[in-house]
Design a protein around this motif. Structure first.
Motif, mmCIF file in Angstrom:
data_model
loop_
_atom_site.group_PDB
_atom_site.id
_atom_site.type_symbol
_atom_site.label_atom_id
_atom_site.label_comp_id
_atom_site.label_asym_id
_atom_site.label_seq_id
_atom_site.Cartn_x
_atom_site.Cartn_y
_atom_site.Cartn_z
ATOM 1 N N VAL A 1 -9.813 4.599 -0.010
ATOM 2 C CA VAL A 1 -10.793 4.871 -1.137
ATOM 3 C C VAL A 1 -10.056 3.623 -2.196
ATOM 4 C CG1 VAL A 1 -11.793 6.098 -3.027
ATOM 5 C CG2 VAL A 1 -11.317 6.877 -0.536
ATOM 6 N N ILE A 2 -10.981 2.848 -2.699
ATOM 7 C CA ILE A 2 -10.438 1.813 -3.733
ATOM 8 C C ILE A 2 -10.544 2.816 -5.165
ATOM 9 C CG2 ILE A 2 -10.798 -0.253 -5.101
ATOM 10 C CD1 ILE A 2 -11.247 -1.648 -2.562
ATOM 11 N N THR A 3 -9.426 3.076 -5.712
ATOM 12 C CA THR A 3 -9.686 3.813 -6.844
ATOM 13 C C THR A 3 -9.507 3.008 -8.244
ATOM 14 O OG1 THR A 3 -7.431 4.159 -6.848
ATOM 15 C CG2 THR A 3 -8.732 5.698 -5.722
ATOM 16 N N GLY A 4 -9.721 1.806 -8.435
ATOM 17 C CA GLY A 4 -9.809 0.862 -9.546
ATOM 18 C C GLY A 4 -10.766 -0.249 -9.197
ATOM 19 N N GLU A 5 -10.328 -1.437 -9.958
ATOM 20 C CA GLU A 5 -11.258 -2.740 -9.875
ATOM 21 C C GLU A 5 -10.996 -3.307 -8.489
ATOM 22 O OE1 GLU A 5 -12.148 -4.484 -13.722
ATOM 23 O OE2 GLU A 5 -10.481 -3.348 -14.205
ATOM 24 N N ALA A 6 -12.037 -3.926 -7.689
ATOM 25 C CA ALA A 6 -11.854 -4.020 -6.378
ATOM 26 C C ALA A 6 -10.795 -5.587 -6.032
ATOM 27 C CB ALA A 6 -13.119 -4.420 -5.746
ATOM 28 N N GLU A 7 -11.011 -6.366 -7.333
ATOM 29 C CA GLU A 7 -10.181 -7.779 -7.179
ATOM 30 C C GLU A 7 -8.533 -7.373 -7.301
ATOM 31 O OE1 GLU A 7 -12.554 -8.388 -11.093
ATOM 32 O OE2 GLU A 7 -12.493 -6.893 -9.731
ATOM 33 N N GLU A 8 -8.424 -6.432 -7.654
ATOM 34 C CA GLU A 8 -6.795 -6.016 -7.676
ATOM 35 C C GLU A 8 -6.308 -5.772 -6.604
ATOM 36 O OE1 GLU A 8 -5.913 -3.194 -10.435
ATOM 37 O OE2 GLU A 8 -6.103 -4.548 -12.364
ATOM 38 N N VAL A 9 -7.180 -4.882 -5.420
ATOM 39 C CA VAL A 9 -6.870 -4.259 -4.379
ATOM 40 C C VAL A 9 -7.264 -4.933 -3.321
ATOM 41 C CG1 VAL A 9 -6.778 -2.255 -3.312
ATOM 42 C CG2 VAL A 9 -6.822 -1.948 -5.627
ATOM 43 N N LEU A 10 -8.386 -5.406 -3.215
ATOM 44 C CA LEU A 10 -9.118 -5.903 -1.777
ATOM 45 C C LEU A 10 -8.532 -6.975 -1.076
ATOM 46 C CD1 LEU A 10 -11.160 -5.050 0.397
ATOM 47 C CD2 LEU A 10 -13.006 -6.482 -1.095
ATOM 48 N N PRO A 11 -8.106 -8.079 -2.098
ATOM 49 C CA PRO A 11 -7.670 -9.240 -1.403
ATOM 50 C C PRO A 11 -6.047 -8.759 -0.621
ATOM 51 C CG PRO A 11 -8.433 -9.726 -3.325
ATOM 52 C CD PRO A 11 -8.309 -8.243 -3.249
ATOM 53 N N GLN A 12 -5.468 -7.804 -1.342
ATOM 54 C CA GLN A 12 -4.008 -7.742 -0.711
ATOM 55 C C GLN A 12 -4.383 -6.821 0.613
ATOM 56 O OE1 GLN A 12 -0.915 -6.461 -3.633
ATOM 57 N NE2 GLN A 12 -2.530 -6.463 -5.070
ATOM 58 N N LEU A 13 -5.407 -5.898 0.586
ATOM 59 C CA LEU A 13 -5.574 -4.930 1.538
ATOM 60 C C LEU A 13 -5.980 -5.804 2.786
ATOM 61 C CD1 LEU A 13 -6.064 -2.056 2.931
ATOM 62 C CD2 LEU A 13 -8.363 -2.244 1.899
ATOM 63 N N LEU A 14 -6.921 -6.842 2.615
ATOM 64 C CA LEU A 14 -7.428 -7.723 3.591
ATOM 65 C C LEU A 14 -6.202 -8.499 4.261
ATOM 66 C CD1 LEU A 14 -10.772 -8.909 2.111
ATOM 67 C CD2 LEU A 14 -10.510 -6.998 3.821
ATOM 68 N N GLY A 15 -5.178 -8.982 3.298
ATOM 69 C CA GLY A 15 -4.066 -9.654 3.689
ATOM 70 C C GLY A 15 -3.115 -9.198 4.262
ATOM 71 N N SER A 16 -3.107 -7.950 4.348
ATOM 72 C CA SER A 16 -2.047 -7.306 5.246
ATOM 73 C C SER A 16 -2.688 -6.474 6.484
ATOM 74 C CB SER A 16 -1.249 -6.011 4.357
ATOM 75 O OG SER A 16 -2.503 -4.865 4.168
ATOM 76 N N PHE A 17 -3.894 -6.450 6.403
ATOM 77 C CA PHE A 17 -4.606 -5.834 7.671
ATOM 78 C C PHE A 17 -4.120 -6.380 9.067
ATOM 79 C CE2 PHE A 17 -8.248 -5.216 10.521
ATOM 80 C CZ PHE A 17 -8.310 -3.908 10.223
ATOM 81 N N PRO A 18 -4.051 -5.501 10.019
ATOM 82 C CA PRO A 18 -4.281 -4.187 10.042
ATOM 83 C C PRO A 18 -3.178 -3.192 9.818
ATOM 84 C CG PRO A 18 -3.467 -5.204 12.153
ATOM 85 C CD PRO A 18 -3.641 -6.084 11.393
ATOM 86 N N GLN A 19 -2.004 -3.883 9.163
ATOM 87 C CA GLN A 19 -0.951 -2.984 8.632
ATOM 88 C C GLN A 19 -1.367 -2.212 7.465
ATOM 89 O OE1 GLN A 19 -0.082 -6.049 9.664
ATOM 90 N NE2 GLN A 19 0.725 -5.355 11.715
ATOM 91 N N ARG A 20 -1.089 -0.875 7.223
ATOM 92 C CA ARG A 20 -1.266 -0.115 6.109
ATOM 93 C C ARG A 20 -0.270 -0.695 4.969
ATOM 94 N NH1 ARG A 20 -1.910 6.232 6.456
ATOM 95 N NH2 ARG A 20 -4.161 5.511 6.867
ATOM 96 N N PRO A 21 -1.126 -0.867 3.957
ATOM 97 C CA PRO A 21 -0.128 -1.231 2.508
ATOM 98 C C PRO A 21 0.412 -0.015 2.037
ATOM 99 C CG PRO A 21 -2.402 -1.478 2.305
ATOM 100 C CD PRO A 21 -2.414 -1.100 3.775
ATOM 101 N N THR A 22 1.533 0.118 1.612
ATOM 102 C CA THR A 22 2.062 1.149 0.974
ATOM 103 C C THR A 22 2.442 0.917 -0.565
ATOM 104 O OG1 THR A 22 4.227 0.676 1.868
ATOM 105 C CG2 THR A 22 3.119 2.188 3.204
ATOM 106 N N THR A 23 2.282 -0.499 -1.051
ATOM 107 C CA THR A 23 2.796 -0.642 -2.223
ATOM 108 C C THR A 23 1.645 -0.892 -2.993
ATOM 109 O OG1 THR A 23 3.356 -2.903 -1.747
ATOM 110 C CG2 THR A 23 5.086 -1.212 -1.518
ATOM 111 N N LEU A 24 0.448 -0.842 -2.801
ATOM 112 C CA LEU A 24 -0.787 -1.378 -3.456
ATOM 113 C C LEU A 24 -1.069 -0.354 -4.659
ATOM 114 C CD1 LEU A 24 -3.423 -2.989 -1.095
ATOM 115 C CD2 LEU A 24 -2.062 -4.020 -2.844
#
Length: 494
Positions: free
Chosen positions: A147-170
């Motif tokens: 669940v994105i809990t803020g503004e997407a442009e802060e989170v989504l690019p990093q989430l997509l960039g690390s996929f399929p690994q789960r990001p733990t520092t976002l």
């Protein structure tokens, strides 16, 4: 020259990527696919008016995914005959990540679809939107990965960039791990918005008509688009969940960037733009500069806008500037004229300034809309009737009065208070009536049916009152260009 052919099927399956092969150049392009899902429901208001929403937030996420090198596709429930047809289309599209734009009303549908997809294939599901952002625990079920809990442009690019690994520092991302909610949230700490990203604009939405009493009338609308100028709000109304994303923070967009997007939309034959801000007038100086630049650029010619304002920050002078820039409809969140209600919801309304704004709006030819809520805990049938009657008795003329039922959406202080009072609330099925058209919580004086019946009666009585008909006749006599807007939205002007 040698040509190398290799079997990529196992490699692709392992990384869950979709393969596209160009026979002309003999090379392989590997892309992952991001699908955006809109589940907005179109519901009639008490005055019978409806409109279809362009899912702007979701269209921004599609643009971000495309920029990150992902293939994208948009799915909108309103464009399918059933949920099962939508689910089949998503499944057949074979996405790696499915991103849902969710609010309280669409929560149950979103969870059902996500669960169905998960049962068919290992698809990563991502939820976002006002209510999940403010209160991720209401949607973070087994069928939801993030669940994105803020503004997407802060989170989504990093989430997509690390996929399929789960990001733990976002920051601003919620997920479940070992049965516990994991959440790193920095509400209201976002950087300034990027000025080089545009939402994907789907022609389906641009060619929709707006039927909520606006100008130009539907038959004269060549294209309609949603537009964001600023984000957030400095107030903390008890019924609003925006603080769950932004905190009490307000961010202004680069005006020249906004003008560029307006120019692009105008070139695509859009002549009505709905400014999707919580309050365009929150910063008077900024709103004034925006208006002046619109006029100076020449973009305001044959282009019209809808916007929301605030009785505390909008001035008659600013309203005149907005009109000159093309604003022909403005809505104010009056919410109530009951002092007890206003205190309860932490809302301030400048009644004296509101009257001035209504007078200026009538003079200029602005369609002023009022959002008015009924059904707060201290309200009774008698008090609500008195308050609505007071609107006419005090001469407050709103071309459109939108009566809605007060709804304690998730992530709001009011929702949290009700949860403490009624630990069993809401039931799972209750989320389906979080639409401001039904009573969604236990009320001491009303049932859902009785409150909706009262709302419908009072809505009709306002429009049929001698006061409203008299004021509307004078308004249209001074501004005959607006008559078509009323007629095409169902007003009986006889």
């Amino acid at each position: 020259m040698f040509k190398l052919y290799i079997n990529l099927s196992h490699f692709v399956s392992f990384f869950k990527k979709k393969v596209y092969v160009s026979n002309k150049y003999y090379f392989t392009v590997i892309k992952m696919k991001y699908a955006g899902i809109s589940l907005s429901k179109i519901s009639k208001n008490a005055d019978g008016l409806t409109h279809g929403d362009e899912p702007l937030g979701l269209l921004y996420t599609l643009a971000m995914a495309d920029e990150a090198g992902w293939e994208t596709e948009l799915f909108d429930l309103s464009r399918f005959s059933s949920k099962s047809e939508l689910i089949k289309a998503i499944y057949d599209s074979n996405p790696d990540i499915v991103g849902f734009s969710v609010d309280d009303l669409s929560r149950n549908d979103a969870l059902e679809i996500a669960k169905n997809l998960k049962e068919r294939r290992d698809i990563t599901t991502l939820f976002g939107g006002y209510h999940p952002s403010a209160c991720p625990e209401i949607v973070l079920k087994n069928e939801v990965d993030y669940v994105i809990t803020g503004e997407a442009e802060e989170v989504l690019p990093q989430l997509l960039g690390s996929f399929p690994q789960r990001p733990t520092t976002l920051e601003n991302l919620a997920y479940e791990e070992d049965g516990r909610l994991q959440l790193t949230r920095k509400i209201g700490r976002s950087k300034r918005r990027r000025v080089d990203i545009r939402p994907f604009r789907d022609e389906h939405y641009l060619r929709q008509k707006e039927y909520t009493l606006t100008f130009p009338a539907p038959s004269d609308q060549t294209g309609v688009a949603q537009l964001v100028i600023n984000r957030g709000c400095v107030y903390a109304c008890k019924f609003c969940s925006s603080a769950g994303i932004y905190g009490k923070r307000f961010s202004k967009r680069n005006i020249e960037d906004a003008l560029d997007e307006i120019r692009e939309l105008k070139e695509r034959d859009v002549n009505l733009m709905i400014i999707n801000d919580l309050d365009l007038t929150l910063n008077k100086e900024f709103a004034e500069r925006f208006s002046q630049r619109l006029i100076e650029s020449g973009l305001s010619e044959n282009l019209y806008f809808e916007a929301l304002g605030n009785t505390l920050t909008t001035t008659p002078k600013l309203l005149e500037s907005l009109y000159q820039a093309g604003v022909r409809k403005i809505g104010y969140g009056v919410e109530s004229i009951n002092p007890q209600v206003l205190k309860f919801i932490n809302k301030k309304v400048d009644q004296k300034n509101l009257r001035s704004l209504l007078d200026v709006g009538k003079k200029l030819g602005i369609l002023t809309s009022s959002f008015y809520q009924i059904g707060y805990p201290m309200e009774t049938e008698d008090s609500i009737r008195r308050n609505i009657q007071e609107l006419t008795d005090s001469g407050l003329f709103f071309p459109r009065l939108r009566l809605v039922i007060a709804t304690p959406t998730s992530g709001t202080p009011w929702h949290d208070q009700l949860k403490r009072e009624f630990p069993w609330w809401p039931h799972e099925e209750d989320w389906d009536i979080f639409d401001t058209q039904h009573l969604a919580y236990p009320h001491a004086h009303f049932s859902d049916e009785s409150l909706r019946s009262l709302r419908d009666e009072l809505q009709l009585s306002y429009y049929q009152s001698d006061f409203y008909r008299r004021e509307l006749a004078k308004f249209l006599e001074e501004h005959p260009e607006l008559e078509k807007s009323f007629v095409e939205c169902g007003w009986d002007l006889k």
